[in-house]
Design a protein around this motif. Structure first.
Motif, mmCIF file in Angstrom:
data_model
loop_
_atom_site.group_PDB
_atom_site.id
_atom_site.type_symbol
_atom_site.label_atom_id
_atom_site.label_comp_id
_atom_site.label_asym_id
_atom_site.label_seq_id
_atom_site.Cartn_x
_atom_site.Cartn_y
_atom_site.Cartn_z
ATOM 1 N N PHE A 285 -7.332 -4.126 5.156
ATOM 2 C CA PHE A 285 -6.098 -3.639 4.845
ATOM 3 C C PHE A 285 -5.085 -4.734 4.809
ATOM 4 N N LEU A 286 -4.893 -5.575 5.810
ATOM 5 C CA LEU A 286 -3.762 -6.882 5.802
ATOM 6 C C LEU A 286 -4.035 -7.649 4.671
ATOM 7 N N GLN A 287 -5.103 -7.865 4.244
ATOM 8 C CA GLN A 287 -5.371 -8.888 2.926
ATOM 9 C C GLN A 287 -5.308 -8.103 1.504
ATOM 10 N N THR A 288 -4.865 -6.754 1.834
ATOM 11 C CA THR A 288 -4.687 -5.940 0.507
ATOM 12 C C THR A 288 -3.259 -6.165 -0.213
ATOM 13 N N GLY A 289 -3.210 -6.171 -1.479
ATOM 14 C CA GLY A 289 -1.661 -6.213 -1.849
ATOM 15 C C GLY A 289 -1.383 -5.198 -2.943
ATOM 16 N N LEU A 290 -0.209 -4.759 -3.161
ATOM 17 C CA LEU A 290 0.153 -3.991 -4.445
ATOM 18 C C LEU A 290 0.767 -4.739 -5.320
ATOM 19 N N LEU A 342 6.321 5.591 -9.364
ATOM 20 C CA LEU A 342 5.808 4.160 -9.006
ATOM 21 C C LEU A 342 4.439 4.121 -8.968
ATOM 22 N N TYR A 343 3.707 3.136 -9.947
ATOM 23 C CA TYR A 343 2.325 3.016 -10.026
ATOM 24 C C TYR A 343 2.057 1.723 -9.526
ATOM 25 N N PHE A 344 0.982 1.621 -9.034
ATOM 26 C CA PHE A 344 0.457 0.227 -8.186
ATOM 27 C C PHE A 344 -0.981 -0.022 -8.502
ATOM 28 N N LEU A 345 -1.294 -1.139 -8.810
ATOM 29 C CA LEU A 345 -2.650 -1.871 -8.675
ATOM 30 C C LEU A 345 -2.846 -2.161 -7.386
ATOM 31 N N VAL A 346 -3.926 -1.720 -6.864
ATOM 32 C CA VAL A 346 -4.229 -2.297 -5.383
ATOM 33 C C VAL A 346 -5.286 -3.242 -5.526
ATOM 34 N N LYS A 347 -5.297 -4.403 -4.809
ATOM 35 C CA LYS A 347 -6.170 -5.606 -4.745
ATOM 36 C C LYS A 347 -6.296 -6.092 -3.370
#
Length: 442
Positions: A285-290, A342-347
């Motif tokens: 979770f902490l290493q996940t970005g938007l 708002l739309y986000f790619l989650v990585k």
């Protein structure tokens, strides 16, 4: 500690703390704050009554799990003009004039028939006892620094006494994650303090704090927390810090129920394997970005279109029709001029795992519709996407209500939303299929 916060709200009055001198107590904190301290020799009502009469006490604040409504009623009989205020967090019966349950989960309605009709109830978030240093630390959050640098910092608090001796098992699991540095707080009431001190001395992934006055600063700069579901949760929520909670006492059951209902991470008891699983999920979770759709490369945009048009994803879309590339690219380009979508790619760790979106964003009503889907080849990441929706929706957008619409046959999605505290509100229709509307309040 919470009574010291409460005492600060009584200005220009004489305040006395009456406590036992039990092993591991922190009575010195009372004297450090400048309050008079009465050391009780017993739990008897006779001894307490003697001090009430001798000091002409107008009001007594009782914060004690062992004092019940019978004791309180007798105290009132012996002192008819005495105002009684009690602190309660387990929904017990009380004979009092004021009842304070300052926990975030507290509900006034649950005290029906538990207190006298004249009793004034003060319950919930509005009455949380938050120390001044937390307000200051939250304001100064970006200026606070923890060492060593380049690490993920975790705040660990298993209670001042750590009655189940969980600190060291937790630290041993944390040691397997090289990127984590643990900041452990405890007190001299901890019977296993010497063992803990020895462990901390021999392991460089631990910093130990004994009866520190820097708790607010430690929490403010930590990346996440490992705590008990006690009143500490109030401070963690206030500081908006992700956490793993581990139940250690029966009087935490109300907070546990609240956390489970809200989809928060909770272990009913410490289990090494389950803890490791939750810890790994937290690190993910902490290493996940938007990444905002408007900032994607053309390849990333077309990759997302390929996911969205995949039959396994489309079957659960309210609009099931495939989207053409030119329409997809044109839509993303139009988002640059819109504030309602708002739309986000989650990585995570540079690997894209899915998409989350916020639509019909209403800043005045502080609500929005939300949606998510995972990359077709990715499994088991729905929980991570939901966590990012919670974090961004509440913390970044300042929303208070999130709304989801799913087909009532989509059990997997419904169970995911329920796990995170969404509740069904109504049904609608889309063609031949029924749509379930679900809402979650902050």
């Amino acid at each position: 500690m919470r009574d010291l916060v409460l005492a600060e709200q009584f200005q220009d009055v004489n305040i006395f703390f009456a406590t036992r001198n039990l092993p591991g107590n922190i009575n010195h904190k009372i004297e450090e704050k400048g309050y008079a301290l009465i050391r009780l020799g017993s739990n008897s009502i006779e001894e307490l009554d003697k001090h009430i009469k001798k000091l002409s006490i107008d009001m007594i604040v009782i914060d004690h799990y062992g004092i019940d409504h019978i004791f309180e009623n007798q105290l009132k009989i012996q002192n008819p003009t005495l105002k009684i205020m009690v602190l309660d967090d387990t929904y017990e019966k009380h004979h009092c004039d004021i009842l304070l349950n300052h926990n975030i989960y507290a509900e006034t309605r649950r005290y029906k028939d538990l207190v006298p009709e004249h009793c004034e109830l003060r319950c919930g978030k509005k009455f949380m006892l938050i120390r001044d240093e937390f307000y200051a630390a939250k304001k100064e959050k970006e200026t606070i620094s923890l060492d060593p640098k380049g690490k993920t910092h975790v705040f660990v608090a298993m209670g001042g006494a750590d009655t189940l001796n969980l600190n060291i098992p937790i630290l041993k699991t944390l040691k397997e994650h090289n990127e984590i540095h643990a900041h452990v707080v405890t007190t001299r009431a901890n019977k296993n303090l010497e063992e803990l001190q020895c462990y901390a001395k021999n392991h460089d992934h631990v910093t130990l704090y004994i009866e520190t006055d820097k708790i607010a600063k430690l929490i403010s700069k930590a990346d996440f927390a490992i705590i008990t579901p006690s009143v500490t949760i109030n401070e963690i929520f206030f500081m908006e810090l992700p956490f793993i909670a581990i139940k250690t006492a029966d009087n935490q059951k109300e907070m546990c129920s609240y956390l489970k209902e809200r989809g928060q991470v909770l272990l009913e008891k410490f289990d090494e394997k389950k803890f490791e699983n939750e810890l790994s999920a937290m690190v993910d979770f902490l290493q996940t970005g938007l990444i905002n759709f408007t900032q994607l490369t053309k390849k990333q945009k077309l990759d997302i279109l390929e996911w969205r048009n995949n039959p396994s994803i489309r079957r659960w879309m309210l609009d099931k029709e495939p989207i053409e590339p030119k329409d997809h690219l044109s839509f993303i380009d139009s988002l640059k001029n819109r504030s309602d979508r708002l739309y986000f790619l989650v990585k995570t760790r540079e690997e894209p795992i899915g998409v989350i979106d916020f639509t019909q964003i209403d800043k005045n009503k502080k609500c929005a519709h939300i949606g998510l889907y995972t990359k077709p080849s990715t499994h088991g990441k729905g929980k991570l996407l939901m966590q990012k929706i919670m974090e961004f929706g509440y913390d970044n957008l300042g929303l208070e209500t999130l709304i989801a619409e799913v087909y009532d046959t989509n059990d997997k999605a419904i169970n995911l939303y329920k796990r995170f505290g969404f509740k069904p509100t109504e049904n609608g229709k889309s063609g031949s299929q029924r749509i379930l509307r679900m809402e979650r309040k902050k």
